[in-house]
Motif scaffolding. Structure first.
Motif, PDB file in Angstrom:
ATOM      1  N   LYS A 188       0.805  -1.229   0.000  1.00 26.16           N
ATOM      2  CA  LYS A 188       0.000   0.000   0.000  1.00 26.16           C
ATOM      3  C   LYS A 188       0.833   1.272   0.000  1.00 26.16           C
ATOM      4  N   GLY A 189       2.074   1.164  -0.355  1.00 22.84           N
ATOM      5  CA  GLY A 189       2.853   2.367  -0.542  1.00 22.84           C
ATOM      6  C   GLY A 189       3.599   2.840   0.686  1.00 22.84           C
ATOM      7  N   ILE A 190       3.975   4.115   0.670  1.00 22.66           N
ATOM      8  CA  ILE A 190       4.885   4.692   1.650  1.00 22.66           C
ATOM      9  C   ILE A 190       4.298   4.687   3.061  1.00 22.66           C
ATOM     10  N   MET A 191       2.978   4.682   3.183  1.00 20.45           N
ATOM     11  CA  MET A 191       2.364   4.663   4.509  1.00 20.45           C
ATOM     12  C   MET A 191       2.900   3.514   5.356  1.00 20.45           C
ATOM     13  N   ALA A 192       3.150   2.375   4.751  1.00 21.22           N
ATOM     14  CA  ALA A 192       3.619   1.209   5.487  1.00 21.22           C
ATOM     15  C   ALA A 192       5.028   1.393   6.022  1.00 21.22           C
ATOM     16  N   LEU A 193       5.757   2.362   5.524  1.00 21.88           N
ATOM     17  CA  LEU A 193       7.080   2.699   6.039  1.00 21.88           C
ATOM     18  C   LEU A 193       7.002   3.895   6.976  1.00 21.88           C
ATOM     19  N   VAL A 198       7.744   6.659  12.159  1.00 22.39           N
ATOM     20  CA  VAL A 198       7.412   7.736  13.096  1.00 22.39           C
ATOM     21  C   VAL A 198       7.145   7.185  14.492  1.00 22.39           C
ATOM     22  N   VAL A 199       6.480   6.042  14.577  1.00 24.59           N
ATOM     23  CA  VAL A 199       6.243   5.418  15.890  1.00 24.59           C
ATOM     24  C   VAL A 199       7.568   5.154  16.592  1.00 24.59           C
ATOM     25  N   ILE A 200       8.527   4.628  15.865  1.00 29.50           N
ATOM     26  CA  ILE A 200       9.835   4.320  16.449  1.00 29.50           C
ATOM     27  C   ILE A 200      10.538   5.594  16.909  1.00 29.50           C
ATOM     28  N   VAL A 201      10.515   6.631  16.086  1.00 31.29           N
ATOM     29  CA  VAL A 201      11.165   7.894  16.452  1.00 31.29           C
ATOM     30  C   VAL A 201      10.522   8.499  17.695  1.00 31.29           C
ATOM     31  N   LEU A 202       9.195   8.524  17.742  1.00 31.68           N
ATOM     32  CA  LEU A 202       8.501   9.107  18.892  1.00 31.68           C
ATOM     33  C   LEU A 202       8.770   8.312  20.162  1.00 31.68           C
ATOM     34  N   TRP A 203       8.730   6.985  20.048  1.00 28.16           N
ATOM     35  CA  TRP A 203       8.958   6.153  21.229  1.00 28.16           C
ATOM     36  C   TRP A 203      10.401   6.269  21.718  1.00 28.16           C
ATOM     37  N   ALA A 204      11.351   6.224  20.798  1.00 29.45           N
ATOM     38  CA  ALA A 204      12.757   6.317  21.192  1.00 29.45           C
ATOM     39  C   ALA A 204      13.057   7.665  21.831  1.00 29.45           C
ATOM     40  N   THR A 205      12.431   8.717  21.326  1.00 33.08           N
ATOM     41  CA  THR A 205      12.635  10.048  21.899  1.00 33.08           C
ATOM     42  C   THR A 205      12.026  10.140  23.289  1.00 33.08           C
ATOM     43  N   TYR A 206      10.795   9.615  23.432  1.00 33.66           N
ATOM     44  CA  TYR A 206      10.127   9.684  24.735  1.00 33.66           C
ATOM     45  C   TYR A 206      10.866   8.852  25.790  1.00 33.66           C
ATOM     46  N   SER A 207      11.248   7.641  25.416  1.00 36.65           N
ATOM     47  CA  SER A 207      11.845   6.730  26.391  1.00 36.65           C
ATOM     48  C   SER A 207      13.359   6.840  26.466  1.00 36.65           C
ATOM     49  N   ARG A 208      13.945   7.714  25.625  1.00 32.26           N
ATOM     50  CA  ARG A 208      15.397   7.905  25.591  1.00 32.26           C
ATOM     51  C   ARG A 208      16.112   6.578  25.341  1.00 32.26           C
ATOM     52  N   ARG A 209      15.644   5.898  24.298  1.00 32.92           N
ATOM     53  CA  ARG A 209      16.183   4.568  23.987  1.00 32.92           C
ATOM     54  C   ARG A 209      16.987   4.568  22.693  1.00 32.92           C
ATOM     55  N   TRP A 210      17.479   5.723  22.279  1.00 34.03           N
ATOM     56  CA  TRP A 210      18.201   5.771  21.012  1.00 34.03           C
ATOM     57  C   TRP A 210      19.423   4.858  21.021  1.00 34.03           C
ATOM     58  N   ARG A 211      20.123   4.802  22.125  1.00 34.97           N
ATOM     59  CA  ARG A 211      21.310   3.957  22.187  1.00 34.97           C
ATOM     60  C   ARG A 211      20.956   2.474  22.092  1.00 34.97           C
ATOM     61  N   PHE A 310      -0.190   7.661  17.753  1.00 33.96           N
ATOM     62  CA  PHE A 310       0.228   8.193  16.458  1.00 33.96           C
ATOM     63  C   PHE A 310      -0.685   7.714  15.334  1.00 33.96           C
ATOM     64  N   VAL A 311      -0.974   6.423  15.295  1.00 37.57           N
ATOM     65  CA  VAL A 311      -1.819   5.907  14.218  1.00 37.57           C
ATOM     66  C   VAL A 311      -3.192   6.573  14.246  1.00 37.57           C
ATOM     67  N   PHE A 312      -3.737   6.742  15.443  1.00 38.86           N
ATOM     68  CA  PHE A 312      -5.050   7.389  15.547  1.00 38.86           C
ATOM     69  C   PHE A 312      -4.996   8.828  15.045  1.00 38.86           C
ATOM     70  N   VAL A 313      -4.011   9.585  15.474  1.00 38.00           N
ATOM     71  CA  VAL A 313      -3.902  10.985  15.048  1.00 38.00           C
ATOM     72  C   VAL A 313      -3.594  11.069  13.561  1.00 38.00           C
ATOM     73  N   PHE A 314      -2.693  10.228  13.091  1.00 38.28           N
ATOM     74  CA  PHE A 314      -2.265  10.255  11.694  1.00 38.28           C
ATOM     75  C   PHE A 314      -3.450  10.085  10.756  1.00 38.28           C
ATOM     76  N   PHE A 315      -4.296   9.102  11.019  1.00 37.31           N
ATOM     77  CA  PHE A 315      -5.421   8.857  10.122  1.00 37.31           C
ATOM     78  C   PHE A 315      -6.607   9.772  10.418  1.00 37.31           C
ATOM     79  N   SER A 316      -6.698  10.271  11.637  1.00 38.28           N
ATOM     80  CA  SER A 316      -7.823  11.162  11.968  1.00 38.28           C
ATOM     81  C   SER A 316      -7.693  12.514  11.292  1.00 38.28           C
ATOM     82  N   ILE A 317      -6.468  13.014  11.133  1.00 47.02           N
ATOM     83  CA  ILE A 317      -6.300  14.330  10.505  1.00 47.02           C
ATOM     84  C   ILE A 317      -6.197  14.216   8.985  1.00 47.02           C
ATOM     85  N   SER A 318      -6.163  12.994   8.476  1.00 50.57           N
ATOM     86  CA  SER A 318      -6.143  12.817   7.027  1.00 50.57           C
ATOM     87  C   SER A 318      -7.462  13.287   6.420  1.00 50.57           C
ATOM     88  N   GLN A 319      -7.385  13.815   5.211  1.00 52.37           N
ATOM     89  CA  GLN A 319      -8.591  14.265   4.519  1.00 52.37           C
ATOM     90  C   GLN A 319      -9.300  13.112   3.800  1.00 52.37           C
TER      91      GLN A 319
END
Length: 572
Positions: A188-193, A198-211, A310-319
């Motif tokens: 289904k295209g780029i959405m699947a990537l 974005v989920v990974i980036v947000l979670w790693a930033t929140y939990s400080r798990r980048w390392r 994220f998934v809820f917000v991502f699809f909720s603000i979609s037109q």
């Protein structure tokens, strides 16, 4: 001793998968062919593979002979293989989607038992498998169940990868993460990537798990991703230069950011979908989300909450919004619910159980079923066949309400039941009560199976079979002022489409399709000059235009079904 424990755990894991499959597979496979292809989606995603097989062109998707670049081809390829092996049958074409749905259930168990415990995995898998929207989408030929599975598997694999201490296992999980992302992009295209990324980036930033994420073996995995996802995109671009604009700009950017596809819905559109999809378990949403939020210091809880948010917000603000878009939310929500129920079963007591919410929600659903005829009188006319199923669903919800009722009663009130024959069964036995709710919720699925033919749009199958049985070789089929998606499927050929293009419009601008994608004026000339009859499918409200546009042609009415005429042309 450690080896024996590991062997026992492995044996238990595979036995759990076996029993879950034994429970859900018969339900999900039951009567897959009890209804014709639903329009427009099922018919569309069957016709494209049919044309791939007919033409031998596996690079350029075509719909009724017109280039169609709205989606990538992975599901088309899978459907074409099943079509080649089993033939063009409804049950065979739905079989891959059911397998995707069952895999989602089993993978939710596997992830739950790995990051929580075995019981959480089992409860989560059951809740996911018994959720009515997940069940319905698992029996519908659409892209969303497949891409939802790939997004889910990619996120499961990523979390397992960064939790692994052994480099060998860590590398394997990251490779699987890459493979599932690539398969999702091919579905289904780029959405699947974008969603997992974005989920990974947000979670790693929140939990400080980048390392902890690195090393992610980026060079090798990037090559692996490109080897899977890039070849088709490159070949499609080389064969059709216009592909890139249509696919990347129109179908990704403009579809999401504008109302170009006329699928605009309010921002709260998915809230009732999620609640309704998990009934009766959605009554526990406040408790499940509150528990996960309180325990967000646990990395898995934070991961699931970020995923859901994220998934809820991502699809909720979609037109552009459709019900299946929200499917990637279902596995993480099921895991939170399973974790909540596991805690209650192991630590709770009747006085602390808030299953009274299930009782009241189920009762309201039963009441809504009873009042449906009053607020929707067309049920007794246009949808009269649905009435018995609505009644049975109301009974199911009443049963759920009755099973969960004792949880909402205080201990003092329960003492009034001590002389009842039901009291020995109900007293302090949360498992039996929950089992009753589970069985009643599972019964909803058995109601949806026979009801589904009456819910979807009417099929053209009967009219098509009538035309095929009466027409002679060489006589054409045409669709007038409408494109019926299931017409070329059941006719097993490309048909003439008059004065309508819709989603086929782009394809008609990049190659000459005028021979079968015609204007009304061109079709008039064909009717007047054609030496053989033309079999025409036309809606009842367009039939008058057909007759007025062609005064020199007689139209013999063959059949009328669900507001569609089958007529055959006869020169005057």
């Amino acid at each position: 001793m450690p080896n024996t424990t590991k062997q026992t755990a492995t044996r238990t894991f595979w036995m759990d998968l076996f029993w879950l499959t034994l429970l859900f597979a018969p339900i999900y496979f039951l009567f897959l062919g009890n209804r014709p292809f639903a329009t427009p989606d099922e018919a569309r995603y069957v016709e494209i593979p049919r044309e791939m097989l007919a033409t031998g062109d596996w690079i350029t998707p075509r719909l009724n002979g017109v280039k169609y670049f709205e989606k990538p081809p992975l599901l088309y390829w899978i459907e074409a293989v099943f079509q080649y092996v089993f033939g063009l049958k409804e049950w065979a074409m739905r079989l891959p989607i059911v397998l995707f749905g069952l895999t989602g259930i089993l993978s939710t168990y596997a992830f739950g038992q790995r990051v929580f415990n075995r019981h959480v995995g089992l409860y989560s898998a059951f809740i996911l498998g018994s959720s009515c929207i997940y069940f319905v989408m698992s029996r519908l030929i659409i892209l969303d169940m497949a891409v939802s599975l790939f997004v889910t598997l990619s996120l499961f694999c990523f979390y397992n990868a960064q939790q692994e201490a052994k480099e060998k296992d860590r590398r394997l999980f990251y490779a699987l993460f890459t493979v599932f992302c690539a398969l999702g992009v091919l579905t289904k295209g780029i959405m699947a990537l974008a969603v997992p990324g974005v989920v990974i980036v947000l979670w790693a930033t929140y939990s400080r798990r980048w390392r902890a994420i690195f090393p992610a073996y980026l060079p090798s995995n990037l090559i692996l991703f490109l080897l899977i996802a890039a070849p088709w995109h490159i070949l499609a671009s080389l064969k059709t230069p216009e592909f890139a604009y249509k696919y990347f700009i129109v179908e990704h950017v403009l579809r999401y950011a504008t109302k170009i596809h006329l699928r605009h819905q309010p921002v709260w559109f998915f809230i009732p979908i999620i609640i309704g999809g998990f009934i009766p378990w959605s009554a526990l949403f406040p408790h499940a989300f509150a528990k996960a939020f309180r325990e967000r210091y646990m990395h898995v809880n934070a991961f699931l909450l970020v995923w859901i948010a994220f998934v809820f917000v991502f699809f909720s603000i979609s037109q552009s919004k459709l019900i299946p878009y929200i499917l990637p939310l279902f596995p993480p929500i099921a895991l939170l619910l399973g974790n909540l129920i596991n805690e209650w079963l192991t630590k709770g007591s009747p006085s602390k159980w808030p299953l009274k919410h299930i009782c009241w929600l189920s009762f309201l659903c039963a009441l809504a079923g009873c009042l449906a005829y009053r607020f929707f009188p067309e049920l007794t006319t246009n949808k009269a066949a649905l009435v018995p199923y609505i009644n049975v669903l109301s009974l199911c919800f009443l049963t759920i309400s009755a099973c969960s009722l004792p949880f909402g009663l205080s201990g003092n009130y329960l003492t009034k039941w001590k002389n009842s024959c039901l009291f020995p069964l109900l007293k302090n036995n949360l498992g039996i009560r929950l089992f009753g709710v589970s069985l009643a919720s599972l019964s909803i699925l058995f109601v949806l199976i026979p009801a589904s033919p009456y819910i979807q749009r009417p099929s053209l199958n009967t009219l098509v079979q009538t035309a095929l049985s009466l027409r002679r070789p060489g006589e054409q089929l045409a669709s007038y002022m409408a494109y019926f998606q299931d017409l070329p499927v059941y006719a097993n050929e490309i048909v003439t489409v008059v004065d309508t293009k819709g989603e086929l419009e782009f394809g008609t601008t990049i190659e000459d399709t005028r021979f079968w994608m015609m204007s009304r004026e061109d079709f008039k000339k064909r009717l007047e000059t054609n030496k053989t009859p033309i079999w025409i499918f036309v809606r009842d409200n367009s039939f008058v235009h057909l007759k007025n546009d062609n005064p020199r042609v007689n139209f013999k009415e063959i059949a009328l079904e669900n507001g569609v005429y089958l007529v055959v042309s006869e020169a005057k």
